[in-house]
Write an enzyme that holds these catalytic residues in place. Structure first.
Site, PDB file in Angstrom:
ATOM      1  N   LYS A 212      23.064  66.230  68.948  1.00 52.27           N
ATOM      2  CA  LYS A 212      23.439  67.499  68.332  1.00 52.27           C
ATOM      3  C   LYS A 212      23.130  67.493  66.843  1.00 52.27           C
ATOM      4  O   LYS A 212      23.362  66.496  66.167  1.00 52.27           O
ATOM      5  CB  LYS A 212      24.925  67.782  68.576  1.00 52.27           C
ATOM      6  CG  LYS A 212      25.266  67.938  70.056  1.00 52.27           C
ATOM      7  CD  LYS A 212      26.738  68.233  70.288  1.00 52.27           C
ATOM      8  CE  LYS A 212      27.022  68.442  71.765  1.00 52.27           C
ATOM      9  NZ  LYS A 212      28.462  68.744  72.030  1.00 52.27           N
TER      10      LYS A 212
ATOM     11  N   CYS B  82      37.784  75.244  74.509  1.00 43.43           N
ATOM     12  CA  CYS B  82      36.652  75.174  75.433  1.00 43.43           C
ATOM     13  C   CYS B  82      36.932  76.019  76.676  1.00 43.43           C
ATOM     14  O   CYS B  82      38.029  76.548  76.851  1.00 43.43           O
ATOM     15  CB  CYS B  82      36.372  73.728  75.822  1.00 43.43           C
ATOM     16  SG  CYS B  82      37.582  73.029  76.963  1.00 43.43           S
TER      17      CYS B  82
ATOM     18  N   ARG C 129      23.187  77.967  79.452  1.00 41.84           N
ATOM     19  CA  ARG C 129      23.397  77.975  78.002  1.00 41.84           C
ATOM     20  C   ARG C 129      22.042  78.197  77.343  1.00 41.84           C
ATOM     21  O   ARG C 129      21.079  77.496  77.646  1.00 41.84           O
ATOM     22  CB  ARG C 129      24.006  76.648  77.561  1.00 41.84           C
ATOM     23  CG  ARG C 129      24.373  76.571  76.099  1.00 41.84           C
ATOM     24  CD  ARG C 129      24.976  75.217  75.786  1.00 41.84           C
ATOM     25  NE  ARG C 129      26.223  75.011  76.508  1.00 41.84           N
ATOM     26  CZ  ARG C 129      26.621  73.829  76.981  1.00 41.84           C
ATOM     27  NH1 ARG C 129      25.861  72.758  76.833  1.00 41.84           N
ATOM     28  NH2 ARG C 129      27.773  73.722  77.601  1.00 41.84           N
TER      29      ARG C 129
ATOM     30  N   CYS D  36      34.622  74.398  84.758  1.00 42.91           N
ATOM     31  CA  CYS D  36      34.146  73.104  84.287  1.00 42.91           C
ATOM     32  C   CYS D  36      34.611  71.986  85.210  1.00 42.91           C
ATOM     33  O   CYS D  36      35.815  71.810  85.445  1.00 42.91           O
ATOM     34  CB  CYS D  36      34.624  72.840  82.863  1.00 42.91           C
ATOM     35  SG  CYS D  36      34.069  71.244  82.222  1.00 42.91           S
TER      36      CYS D  36
ATOM     37  N   LYS E 240      22.992  62.989  75.007  1.00 40.67           N
ATOM     38  CA  LYS E 240      22.787  64.241  74.281  1.00 40.67           C
ATOM     39  C   LYS E 240      22.751  64.002  72.771  1.00 40.67           C
ATOM     40  O   LYS E 240      23.268  62.998  72.267  1.00 40.67           O
ATOM     41  CB  LYS E 240      23.906  65.229  74.618  1.00 40.67           C
ATOM     42  CG  LYS E 240      25.313  64.756  74.283  1.00 40.67           C
ATOM     43  CD  LYS E 240      26.342  65.740  74.821  1.00 40.67           C
ATOM     44  CE  LYS E 240      27.764  65.231  74.617  1.00 40.67           C
ATOM     45  NZ  LYS E 240      28.770  66.127  75.203  1.00 40.67           N
TER      46      LYS E 240
ATOM     47  N   CYS F 154      34.258  69.410  73.626  1.00 44.56           N
ATOM     48  CA  CYS F 154      33.357  70.531  73.368  1.00 44.56           C
ATOM     49  C   CYS F 154      33.864  71.469  72.268  1.00 44.56           C
ATOM     50  O   CYS F 154      33.065  72.109  71.598  1.00 44.56           O
ATOM     51  CB  CYS F 154      33.112  71.311  74.651  1.00 44.56           C
ATOM     52  SG  CYS F 154      32.155  70.393  75.880  1.00 44.56           S
TER      53      CYS F 154
ATOM     54  N   CYS G  49      39.561  68.447  78.533  1.00 45.98           N
ATOM     55  CA  CYS G  49      39.270  67.036  78.761  1.00 45.98           C
ATOM     56  C   CYS G  49      38.855  66.405  77.439  1.00 45.98           C
ATOM     57  O   CYS G  49      38.681  67.109  76.437  1.00 45.98           O
ATOM     58  CB  CYS G  49      38.171  66.881  79.825  1.00 45.98           C
ATOM     59  SG  CYS G  49      36.501  67.134  79.182  1.00 45.98           S
TER      60      CYS G  49
ATOM     61  N   ARG H  29      19.987  69.418  71.220  1.00 47.11           N
ATOM     62  CA  ARG H  29      20.487  70.692  71.731  1.00 47.11           C
ATOM     63  C   ARG H  29      20.424  71.783  70.662  1.00 47.11           C
ATOM     64  O   ARG H  29      19.772  71.614  69.640  1.00 47.11           O
ATOM     65  CB  ARG H  29      21.893  70.492  72.281  1.00 47.11           C
ATOM     66  CG  ARG H  29      21.907  69.465  73.419  1.00 47.11           C
ATOM     67  CD  ARG H  29      23.208  69.456  74.156  1.00 47.11           C
ATOM     68  NE  ARG H  29      23.195  68.509  75.273  1.00 47.11           N
ATOM     69  CZ  ARG H  29      24.198  68.380  76.139  1.00 47.11           C
ATOM     70  NH1 ARG H  29      25.294  69.107  76.007  1.00 47.11           N
ATOM     71  NH2 ARG H  29      24.116  67.512  77.129  1.00 47.11           N
TER      72      ARG H  29
END
Length: 571
Positions: A217, A435, A81, A441, A215, A484, A480, A151
């Site tokens: 964002k 996603c 990514r 994944c 993470k 995302c 899931c 990110r």
């Protein structure tokens, strides 16, 4: 509430915390693993560290059982990514990105993500270093695209208010650049820079040796658009303008989509409004939010380690007071702005500078040559002649931006020739995303990208049956609950539970300022469609003037409104 950490210091930290501490600032043994040809994978520890460098290790789950029977290791590959602040890239960069996809990945495709960047799938380990070096030649990188760091910073790609967009975009770049990790590990491992001896005192002034607990964002929104879903981010900046000039931001913090099935202590959440800040204080407040999260965040339980839980556990007022203390500036009352549509403006739009912008719908964000639709070739041909830039959107589409009047016909001709333009799409399809999910994944429990187009066709048929196909519904699907594609902020959210089975969520509003709530659990397509058929019939018969579907499901009591995620999402 107290502003002290809620977790006793004596508790055993999450395994990733020890891994980061021992990694020598994200080096680990990645370089050694890269040179090991006997396996296509990295060690377990390095699989976590390579995320900070922009990679995820994956394998083809469609082939997993077959290869196991053949006594072969899984067909390992990697997803890269990139870091592309605000989603803006030059045509030269696009051509470089395209060349890499064709020559160095097994998928031979580019996928536009829900965070305004691109990612590659199907990269063999032997090509990782080559890809990083090739991207570097185009002034692109993947550092901090994944991992426990800030990110890719999103920014509204608004092609109309060109001046305001340009100002907001510059701040998105500043936020991205200022919050990059300082470690030289990326350059040493992938670009063969000379190894630099570092000291723990000065390597990571913001992150420290263990980086963030999870993470992080960030997004910059330009009202009235909310295409970046600003409230779903850990930290958001909502542009405030006067006479068309950017003067500051309303700061929001504490959003995040991930949760875990069956664990009520986890939940998605939308960010809180904290107030207005002046432009000159933007970077200071961003750093303060990140360092409070660094110092207060949960390093024992990674499932409770995002900033949203830090704010819930310590309290809004304590968190706000700590930010003001660290910056040395108090928040001003938030400015009144209108947050509206989360969709993209498809087709041609004229900007204020008398140039033109063409937004192209890309199904699932997948740019690949398909029978009758050679999309990748088309984008390549456009990049060869286009004099402006490309802008990836958070809805997985692409804008051909800055087209002169004299060049419109040529650009449109190429777009139509290669199937990038001319397809009629419904308002609902144009507002909906999914996603990647299966087969790559590792977290996916059900299909998303591969199944979503057919699913949307069935929804469109139901809308047409009930006579409101012209009204948009925001629908999102993930394989899931990690979120995302931001499913918990969708009017209709489908979250994978098992192969062919999804949890159905309803009740988010169209603007993205209220979450949805679980309506039906672990159901298959037939039951989903039957439920939507009934609700669509009621919607047409009972809706109020200008009422959106998400608001309707709350008003009639199909689901309760989620006003406080910690209290309402599971309650």
């Amino acid at each position: 509430m107290s502003d002290k950490k809620t977790e006793p210091k004596s508790e055993k930290l999450a395994a990733n915390e020890y891994l980061k501490t021992d990694s020598n600032y994200l080096r680990g043994t990645i370089k050694q693993g890269l040179g090991t040809a006997v396996t296509g994978s990295f060690s377990d520890g390095d699989q976590q560290l390579i995320k900070f460098h922009g990679f995820y290790q994956q394998d083809d789950r469609d082939l997993r059982n077959e290869r196991k029977e053949q006594k072969l290791e899984p067909l390992y590959s990697f997803m890269l990514r990139a870091r592309v602040p605000g989603g803006v890239c030059t045509t030269r960069q696009w051509l470089g990105v395209d060349k890499i996809a064709c020559e160095l990945t097994s998928s031979n495709s580019i996928r536009l993500t829900t965070r305004q960047t691109f990612q590659y799938h199907g990269i063999p380990k032997r090509h990782l270093k080559t890809i990083i070096r090739d991207l570097d030649r185009e002034a692109l990188d993947s550092i901090a695209a994944c991992g426990d760091v800030n990110r890719n910073v999103m920014c509204n790609p608004n092609p109309v208010e060109s001046k305001l967009h340009a100002q907001a975009y510059e701040w998105a770049k500043k936020l991205s650049d200022n919050m990059l990790p300082h470690t030289k590990a990326y350059a040493e491992i992938w670009l063969d820079d000379e190894k630099i001896m570092t000291t723990k005192e000065d390597v990571e002034p913001v992150y420290g040796e263990t980086y963030l607990p999870r993470k992080f964002k960030m997004a910059v929104a330009v009202p009235p658009d909310n295409d970046v879903d600003v409230y779903t981010n850990d930290l958001g900046f909502i542009a405030v303008a006067e006479a068309g000039e950017l003067v500051g931001f309303n700061l929001v913090a504490g959003g995040g989509m991930g949760s875990t099935h069956g664990e009520v202590e986890t939940f998605p959440r939308l960010a809180d409004d904290f107030g207005y800040i002046k432009l000159e204080d933007t970077l200071k407040f961003a750093e303060a939010v990140m360092t409070v999260q660094r110092d207060w965040g949960n390093r024992v339980n990674r499932k409770r380690a995002r900033l949203k839980y830090t704010i819930v556990d310590h309290g809004y007022e304590a968190f706000k007071a700590e930010l003001e203390k660290r910056v040395g500036v108090a928040f001003e009352p938030k400015r009144n702005v209108v947050i509206g549509d989360r969709g993209d403006r498809y087709g041609w739009i004229k900007g204020v500078a008398n140039d033109w912008h063409l937004t192209l719908f890309i199904e699932g964000g997948r740019i690949k040559d398909l029978p009758g639709e050679p999309l990748q070739t088309g984008m390549r041909e456009i990049a060869k002649v286009h004099k402006g830039d490309f802008r990836m959107t958070s809805n997985q589409n692409v804008i051909i931006a800055g087209v002169d009047e004299a060049d419109k016909a040529e650009i449109e001709g190429l777009a139509r020739k290669y199937g990038l333009m001319g397809r009629l799409i419904s308002e609902t399809r144009g507002h909906s995303i999914a996603c990647v999910a299966l087969p790559t994944c590792a977290l996916a429990m059900a299909e998303a990208e591969r199944y979503f187009p057919d699913f949307l066709s069935k929804v469109e048929n139901l809308q047409d049956k009930h006579g409101f196909l012209d009204q948009a519904i925001v629908i999102r699907m993930t394989g899931c609950p990690n979120g995302c594609a931001r499913p918990f902020a969708a009017e209709i959210g489908l979250v994978g539970k098992a192969p062919g089975r999804y949890n159905l969520y309803l009740g988010a509003n169209f603007e993205g300022t209220r979450l949805n709530k679980l309506h039906k659990e672990n159901i298959q397509e037939a039951e989903i469609m039957a439920e939507l058929d009934t609700l669509f019939g009621r919607f047409v018969a009972e809706k109020e003037v200008d009422e959106t579907f998400g608001n309707f499901t709350v008003r009639i009591g199909v689901v309760k409104a989620v006003n406080d995620a910690a209290r309402d999402f599971h309650g």
